[in-house]
Write a protein that holds these residues in place. Sequence first.
Motif, mmCIF file in Angstrom:
data_model
loop_
_atom_site.group_PDB
_atom_site.id
_atom_site.type_symbol
_atom_site.label_atom_id
_atom_site.label_comp_id
_atom_site.label_asym_id
_atom_site.label_seq_id
_atom_site.Cartn_x
_atom_site.Cartn_y
_atom_site.Cartn_z
ATOM 1 N N ASP A 117 -86.686 -9.528 -5.155
ATOM 2 C CA ASP A 117 -86.242 -9.723 -3.773
ATOM 3 C C ASP A 117 -87.347 -10.234 -2.859
ATOM 4 O O ASP A 117 -87.082 -10.630 -1.734
ATOM 5 N N HIS A 118 -88.582 -10.208 -3.353
ATOM 6 C CA HIS A 118 -89.720 -10.556 -2.500
ATOM 7 C C HIS A 118 -90.688 -11.521 -3.174
ATOM 8 O O HIS A 118 -91.888 -11.488 -2.906
ATOM 9 N N VAL A 119 -90.187 -12.374 -4.051
ATOM 10 C CA VAL A 119 -91.041 -13.293 -4.807
ATOM 11 C C VAL A 119 -91.978 -14.089 -3.900
ATOM 12 O O VAL A 119 -93.190 -14.085 -4.114
ATOM 13 N N PRO A 120 -91.473 -14.768 -2.868
ATOM 14 C CA PRO A 120 -92.385 -15.583 -2.053
ATOM 15 C C PRO A 120 -93.500 -14.766 -1.388
ATOM 16 O O PRO A 120 -94.645 -15.216 -1.324
ATOM 17 N N GLU A 121 -93.181 -13.556 -0.940
ATOM 18 C CA GLU A 121 -94.208 -12.743 -0.273
ATOM 19 C C GLU A 121 -95.316 -12.319 -1.244
ATOM 20 O O GLU A 121 -96.496 -12.345 -0.899
ATOM 21 N N TYR A 122 -94.920 -11.896 -2.445
ATOM 22 C CA TYR A 122 -95.935 -11.488 -3.426
ATOM 23 C C TYR A 122 -96.808 -12.671 -3.832
ATOM 24 O O TYR A 122 -98.023 -12.550 -3.930
ATOM 25 N N TYR A 123 -96.191 -13.814 -4.094
ATOM 26 C CA TYR A 123 -96.988 -14.977 -4.460
ATOM 27 C C TYR A 123 -97.886 -15.415 -3.296
ATOM 28 O O TYR A 123 -99.015 -15.817 -3.514
ATOM 29 N N ALA A 124 -97.379 -15.336 -2.079
ATOM 30 C CA ALA A 124 -98.181 -15.736 -0.921
ATOM 31 C C ALA A 124 -99.390 -14.817 -0.735
ATOM 32 O O ALA A 124 -100.444 -15.253 -0.284
ATOM 33 N N ALA A 125 -99.247 -13.549 -1.094
ATOM 34 C CA ALA A 125 -100.352 -12.594 -0.944
ATOM 35 C C ALA A 125 -101.358 -12.676 -2.091
ATOM 36 O O ALA A 125 -102.489 -12.226 -1.952
ATOM 37 N N ALA A 126 -100.950 -13.262 -3.196
ATOM 38 C CA ALA A 126 -101.806 -13.301 -4.387
ATOM 39 C C ALA A 126 -102.878 -14.382 -4.281
ATOM 40 O O ALA A 126 -102.716 -15.375 -3.577
ATOM 41 N N LYS A 127 -103.949 -14.174 -5.008
ATOM 42 C CA LYS A 127 -105.024 -15.172 -5.109
ATOM 43 C C LYS A 127 -104.834 -16.014 -6.367
ATOM 44 O O LYS A 127 -105.245 -17.164 -6.412
ATOM 45 N N LEU A 128 -104.244 -15.403 -7.408
ATOM 46 C CA LEU A 128 -103.999 -16.103 -8.666
ATOM 47 C C LEU A 128 -102.990 -15.317 -9.479
ATOM 48 O O LEU A 128 -102.672 -14.186 -9.153
ATOM 49 N N LEU A 129 -102.487 -15.959 -10.526
ATOM 50 C CA LEU A 129 -101.570 -15.295 -11.444
ATOM 51 C C LEU A 129 -102.287 -15.118 -12.773
ATOM 52 O O LEU A 129 -102.930 -16.043 -13.257
ATOM 53 N N VAL A 130 -102.176 -13.930 -13.341
ATOM 54 C CA VAL A 130 -102.701 -13.690 -14.680
ATOM 55 C C VAL A 130 -101.521 -13.482 -15.621
ATOM 56 O O VAL A 130 -100.571 -12.794 -15.290
ATOM 57 N N SER A 131 -101.602 -14.122 -16.775
ATOM 58 C CA SER A 131 -100.532 -14.033 -17.756
ATOM 59 C C SER A 131 -101.143 -13.683 -19.108
ATOM 60 O O SER A 131 -101.610 -14.556 -19.828
ATOM 61 N N PRO A 132 -101.133 -12.382 -19.458
ATOM 62 C CA PRO A 132 -101.760 -11.962 -20.709
ATOM 63 C C PRO A 132 -100.855 -12.058 -21.932
ATOM 64 O O PRO A 132 -101.260 -11.717 -23.035
ATOM 65 N N SER A 133 -99.633 -12.539 -21.750
ATOM 66 C CA SER A 133 -98.659 -12.558 -22.840
ATOM 67 C C SER A 133 -99.198 -13.329 -24.040
ATOM 68 O O SER A 133 -99.735 -14.427 -23.896
ATOM 69 N N ILE A 134 -99.018 -12.738 -25.225
ATOM 70 C CA ILE A 134 -99.497 -13.406 -26.432
ATOM 71 C C ILE A 134 -98.430 -14.306 -27.036
ATOM 72 O O ILE A 134 -98.712 -15.114 -27.909
ATOM 73 N N SER A 135 -97.200 -14.183 -26.559
ATOM 74 C CA SER A 135 -96.100 -14.979 -27.083
ATOM 75 C C SER A 135 -95.208 -15.386 -25.925
ATOM 76 O O SER A 135 -94.514 -14.558 -25.348
ATOM 77 N N GLU A 136 -95.233 -16.641 -25.594
ATOM 78 C CA GLU A 136 -94.464 -17.128 -24.455
ATOM 79 C C GLU A 136 -93.848 -18.462 -24.842
ATOM 80 O O GLU A 136 -94.561 -19.395 -25.215
ATOM 81 N N SER A 137 -92.527 -18.559 -24.795
ATOM 82 C CA SER A 137 -91.913 -19.840 -25.134
ATOM 83 C C SER A 137 -91.982 -20.799 -23.952
ATOM 84 O O SER A 137 -92.215 -21.989 -24.119
ATOM 85 N N PHE A 138 -91.772 -20.279 -22.762
ATOM 86 C CA PHE A 138 -91.911 -21.085 -21.545
ATOM 87 C C PHE A 138 -92.194 -20.123 -20.402
ATOM 88 O O PHE A 138 -91.392 -19.238 -20.128
ATOM 89 N N GLY A 139 -93.318 -20.287 -19.739
ATOM 90 C CA GLY A 139 -93.736 -19.359 -18.699
ATOM 91 C C GLY A 139 -93.149 -19.678 -17.338
ATOM 92 O O GLY A 139 -93.747 -20.408 -16.555
#
Length: 175
Positions: free
Chosen positions: A58-80
């Motif tokens: 419900d708050h995707v834009p706010e969380y992304y706006a507050a973030a400095k970067l995204l970390v994605s530790p997933s070892i198996s991702e077909s499409f991120g």
Amino acid sequence: QEKNVLFLLEVARRAVTRRPSVKLVLIGKGELAGKLQEQSENMGIWVTAVEIVEDFIDHVPEYYAAAKLLVSPSISESFGKAVVKASYMRLPVVAIRNLGTMTTVVDKKTGYLVERGDTEGFVKKVLYLLEHEDRRVAMGEKGKKFVTKEFDYYTNLLAIPEAWRKCVRQGKGRG
């Protein structure tokens, strides 16, 4: 396990010892939320460095706006999808190198791809981006341009039904 969250908690623990202002926000309160909270408490990083949120959708834009970067530790991702959304919001990405992230992250241009199991390398890339705003902003801008070109919403939306039609046409000849 494929999301590699325990690896990420170790990354957070190491990062916060070098930069106390680091904050990791884990998205979604799945069945492992209690275990992750307990693990974070045992590591001494719960609340000060780690938070779990469940109302993210419900708050995707706010969380992304507050973030400095995204970390994605997933070892198996077909499409991120999270990587693409973050890039649209001009966030650089630090991710484990896998098929999905190699499609959505241009290494050293829109973010960094780190080899599986390289905790220290992951920490270094995260801290580098947090400490070098000019590089972080430039990577974010390049990420926005990349996903806008490569993953245009309408182009991809129309490509899916066309791919299905091709499969149906080819499948009819096999009968």
